[in-house]
Design a protein around this motif. Sequence first.
Motif, PDB file in Angstrom:
ATOM      1  N   ALA A 164       4.695   7.540   2.369  1.00  0.00           N
ATOM      2  CA  ALA A 164       4.690   8.919   2.861  1.00  0.00           C
ATOM      3  C   ALA A 164       4.408   9.897   1.730  1.00  0.00           C
ATOM      4  CB  ALA A 164       6.029   9.236   3.517  1.00  0.00           C
ATOM      5  N   PHE A 165       4.999   9.655   0.571  1.00  0.00           N
ATOM      6  CA  PHE A 165       4.776  10.532  -0.576  1.00  0.00           C
ATOM      7  C   PHE A 165       3.327  10.487  -1.035  1.00  0.00           C
ATOM      8  CE2 PHE A 165       4.876  11.306  -5.206  1.00  0.00           C
ATOM      9  CZ  PHE A 165       5.379  12.593  -5.196  1.00  0.00           C
ATOM     10  N   MET A 166       2.762   9.307  -1.094  1.00  0.00           N
ATOM     11  CA  MET A 166       1.376   9.171  -1.560  1.00  0.00           C
ATOM     12  C   MET A 166       0.385   9.754  -0.546  1.00  0.00           C
ATOM     13  SD  MET A 166       1.597   7.930  -4.506  1.00  0.00           S
ATOM     14  CE  MET A 166       2.814   7.121  -5.495  1.00  0.00           C
ATOM     15  N   LEU A 167       0.697   9.649   0.742  1.00  0.00           N
ATOM     16  CA  LEU A 167      -0.198  10.214   1.746  1.00  0.00           C
ATOM     17  C   LEU A 167      -0.166  11.740   1.752  1.00  0.00           C
ATOM     18  CD1 LEU A 167       0.296   7.765   4.737  1.00  0.00           C
ATOM     19  CD2 LEU A 167      -1.723   8.016   3.291  1.00  0.00           C
ATOM     20  N   ARG A 174       0.703  13.724  -0.920  1.00  0.00           N
ATOM     21  CA  ARG A 174       0.260  14.261  -2.208  1.00  0.00           C
ATOM     22  C   ARG A 174      -0.706  13.312  -2.898  1.00  0.00           C
ATOM     23  NH1 ARG A 174       4.353  18.273  -3.113  1.00  0.00           N
ATOM     24  NH2 ARG A 174       6.290  17.569  -2.205  1.00  0.00           N
ATOM     25  N   GLY A 175      -1.595  12.749  -2.186  1.00  0.00           N
ATOM     26  CA  GLY A 175      -2.411  11.645  -2.650  1.00  0.00           C
ATOM     27  C   GLY A 175      -3.378  11.913  -3.774  1.00  0.00           C
ATOM     28  N   THR A 176      -2.970  12.644  -4.793  1.00  0.00           N
ATOM     29  CA  THR A 176      -3.856  12.823  -5.936  1.00  0.00           C
ATOM     30  C   THR A 176      -3.761  11.617  -6.863  1.00  0.00           C
ATOM     31  OG1 THR A 176      -2.193  13.945  -7.276  1.00  0.00           O
ATOM     32  CG2 THR A 176      -3.559  15.325  -5.847  1.00  0.00           C
ATOM     33  N   ARG A 177      -4.775  11.384  -7.594  1.00  0.00           N
ATOM     34  CA  ARG A 177      -4.825  10.245  -8.496  1.00  0.00           C
ATOM     35  C   ARG A 177      -3.762  10.354  -9.593  1.00  0.00           C
ATOM     36  NH1 ARG A 177      -8.818   6.484  -9.254  1.00  0.00           N
ATOM     37  NH2 ARG A 177      -8.848   5.496 -11.292  1.00  0.00           N
ATOM     38  N   ASP A 178      -3.478  11.559 -10.036  1.00  0.00           N
ATOM     39  CA  ASP A 178      -2.480  11.764 -11.083  1.00  0.00           C
ATOM     40  C   ASP A 178      -1.084  11.345 -10.612  1.00  0.00           C
ATOM     41  OD1 ASP A 178      -1.531  12.737 -13.609  1.00  0.00           O
ATOM     42  OD2 ASP A 178      -0.740  14.480 -12.519  1.00  0.00           O
ATOM     43  N   VAL A 179      -0.710  11.677  -9.390  1.00  0.00           N
ATOM     44  CA  VAL A 179       0.599  11.315  -8.844  1.00  0.00           C
ATOM     45  C   VAL A 179       0.705   9.803  -8.688  1.00  0.00           C
ATOM     46  CG1 VAL A 179       2.078  11.507  -6.810  1.00  0.00           C
ATOM     47  CG2 VAL A 179       0.936  13.522  -7.698  1.00  0.00           C
ATOM     48  N   VAL A 180      -0.349   9.182  -8.226  1.00  0.00           N
ATOM     49  CA  VAL A 180      -0.345   7.735  -8.041  1.00  0.00           C
ATOM     50  C   VAL A 180      -0.169   7.034  -9.384  1.00  0.00           C
ATOM     51  CG1 VAL A 180      -1.738   5.761  -7.333  1.00  0.00           C
ATOM     52  CG2 VAL A 180      -1.705   7.817  -5.922  1.00  0.00           C
ATOM     53  N   GLN A 181      -0.881   7.472 -10.406  1.00  0.00           N
ATOM     54  CA  GLN A 181      -0.780   6.848 -11.717  1.00  0.00           C
ATOM     55  C   GLN A 181       0.578   7.096 -12.368  1.00  0.00           C
ATOM     56  OE1 GLN A 181      -4.162   8.315 -13.884  1.00  0.00           O
ATOM     57  NE2 GLN A 181      -5.516   6.745 -13.056  1.00  0.00           N
ATOM     58  N   ARG A 182       1.182   8.241 -12.115  1.00  0.00           N
ATOM     59  CA  ARG A 182       2.457   8.570 -12.730  1.00  0.00           C
ATOM     60  C   ARG A 182       3.609   7.752 -12.153  1.00  0.00           C
ATOM     61  NH1 ARG A 182       3.898  14.340 -11.747  1.00  0.00           N
ATOM     62  NH2 ARG A 182       1.913  14.640 -12.797  1.00  0.00           N
ATOM     63  N   PHE A 183       3.612   7.509 -10.853  1.00  0.00           N
ATOM     64  CA  PHE A 183       4.766   6.878 -10.214  1.00  0.00           C
ATOM     65  C   PHE A 183       4.599   5.393  -9.914  1.00  0.00           C
ATOM     66  CE2 PHE A 183       5.361  11.373  -9.076  1.00  0.00           C
ATOM     67  CZ  PHE A 183       6.603  11.546  -9.650  1.00  0.00           C
TER      68      PHE A 183
END
Length: 90
Positions: free
Chosen positions: A33-36, A38-47
Amino acid sequence: MQTSLLQWLTNIGWAAFTWSLAGLVLLNAGAAAFMLTRGTRDVVQRFTGGWLAANLLLLVVGVGVPAITAIARLTLLAVRTVVPEVAIGD
């Protein structure tokens, strides 16, 4: 005494498996749910590192604790059959 110990080991193993499975489902549903949203690449790489570590920890607990309690139960049963005097309280 030994029967209650065997039951306690069984309960601990199933509780660890159940709670770990529930944690895995909640963690991954929340991450999805969080990735959908705020699905930016930066958020995905950070978490991703923390998410993977939490998944691995829950997997190790969910599989390891029941395996250890099963081995302990089997050991107690084997000792009880080989040395009947160990069966105090039965």
